[in-house]
Design an enzyme around this catalytic site. Sequence first.
Site, short mmCIF file in Angstrom:
data_model
loop_
_atom_site.label_atom_id
_atom_site.label_comp_id
_atom_site.label_asym_id
_atom_site.label_seq_id
_atom_site.Cartn_x
_atom_site.Cartn_y
_atom_site.Cartn_z
CE LYS A 63 -1.89 2.98 2.00
NZ LYS A 63 -1.94 4.47 1.72
CD GLU A 102 12.93 4.96 8.16
OE1 GLU A 102 12.86 6.11 8.64
OE2 GLU A 102 12.89 4.72 6.95
CB CYS A 159 12.75 9.85 8.31
SG CYS A 159 13.14 8.46 7.25
CD GLU A 195 10.05 13.68 11.20
OE1 GLU A 195 10.89 13.01 10.57
OE2 GLU A 195 8.94 13.24 11.56
#
Length: 484
Positions: A180, A255, A289, A387
């Site tokens: 997906k 992750e 990331c 972040e």
Amino acid sequence: MSPIEIEPGRLFVGGQWREAADGARTEVVDPSRGAVVTTVAEAGAADVDAAVRSAREAFDGGAWSGLSGRERGRILHRVAELIRENADELAQLESLDVGKPISLCHAVDVTNAANDYEHFAALAHSLDGAVRNTPMNALAYTKREPLGVVAAITPFNFPLILAGSKIGPALAAGNTVVHKPADETPLSALYMAGLFQRAGVPDGVVNVVTGTGPVAGEALLRHRGVDKVAFTGSTAIGRHVAATAGEALKPVTMELGGNAANIVFEDADLEKAVGAIIKAFVFNTGQFCMGGPRLLVARSVHSTLLGILADAVPGVPVGDPRDPGTVVGPMAGEKHLKKVEEYVDLARKEGGRIVCGGERLDLDGGFYYKPTVIADLSNDSRVVQEEIFGPVLTVQPFDTEDEAVALANSTPYGLASGVQTTNLARAHRVADRLQAGIVWVNDWAMLDPAVPFGGVKDSGYGREYGPEALDAYTRVKSVVVSLD
């Protein structure tokens, strides 16, 4: 660069292209212009169920797991060859879909994707067990087996690479997959479905369902026919994924987010360090990331380095991703652009000084933001601690090595970190103390499929790449044969 034709996106289930059961479709937007380029099928729960059932039938029937590791490896090698043969098409799709500079797509995304499948092809026929010496009058040995049906859920920022980091080891180990992709960036996943088929991957072994996370992603996550979940995405969604999978005792690798610190000591080669610093926060428009959005600088060189960045960063080429000279393209979508704007506005309110950037770039209606450097924020600032996921760099001074390490480890994240120094002993000493899954010394984003990566703390768990990745896609069975 010549334009490519985009076929109407359909779901890929059981080796067949099909529309969503309810006929729903969703738009795909070119972030460099803010314009719709195509539509793809929007899967619902019934479509996800069909894909999982297809993957289950292929697994239970041994269409893939029944092949020798060497044969699986041969087919995965062919996948890598097809990626290279179709590099131009894949690079153009990734550039169009994500807004990546075309040069970056060629040099990084397509190249690494081919390397991923090649790496796992080699590992496919090296899966083995071990004979164990025991006091029993028996032959005891172990063997590694595939888990079954793997749900691979991937994000918008590196669609091609992060699909390969999951599908590659899953297939190498003999599993089947339902992929997906992110609803914003599905095009390369659909293209790859065709390449898998051409390479000789049997029908049902790889299935692709496009759609939204709350509908298609949730249905896939909760499906009882899924044996393992591999997820890359935000920490907030990762918590939900882990909790939901945990209810069914499904193994998960995740992750998640990152907010890496890049530490520059007074003995660093500043000319080399500046290149690593800029790459760390503008690479992939900061949508990385493992990027380095926090710069920690020894006080003795803090002002000097800020001045160098003030001169250098505005010169980084920002613009149309189709231009080979572009280094920084648009954000992947309007919501990502607005998020960056909100954080920069917050930085101003928190007392931050905008050294350069700090505003949108008006270009062709696209979602562009100028690379931005911010100084004078405290360490407890939200802009430092959270972040941002855009081309924004915060700069903080430090006085001692201990303070640098403490600042680097002060956020909830632990995916990557960097050390810029010419002192070899310091490089090893500091790397040992950093709470991160990967530490780069005197550069940034040095990645290879042979080197595992993954996070600690709120950046997730499990490792992708390297032989360690196969541990997440296999289970160990022990066999003990009596010799009496």
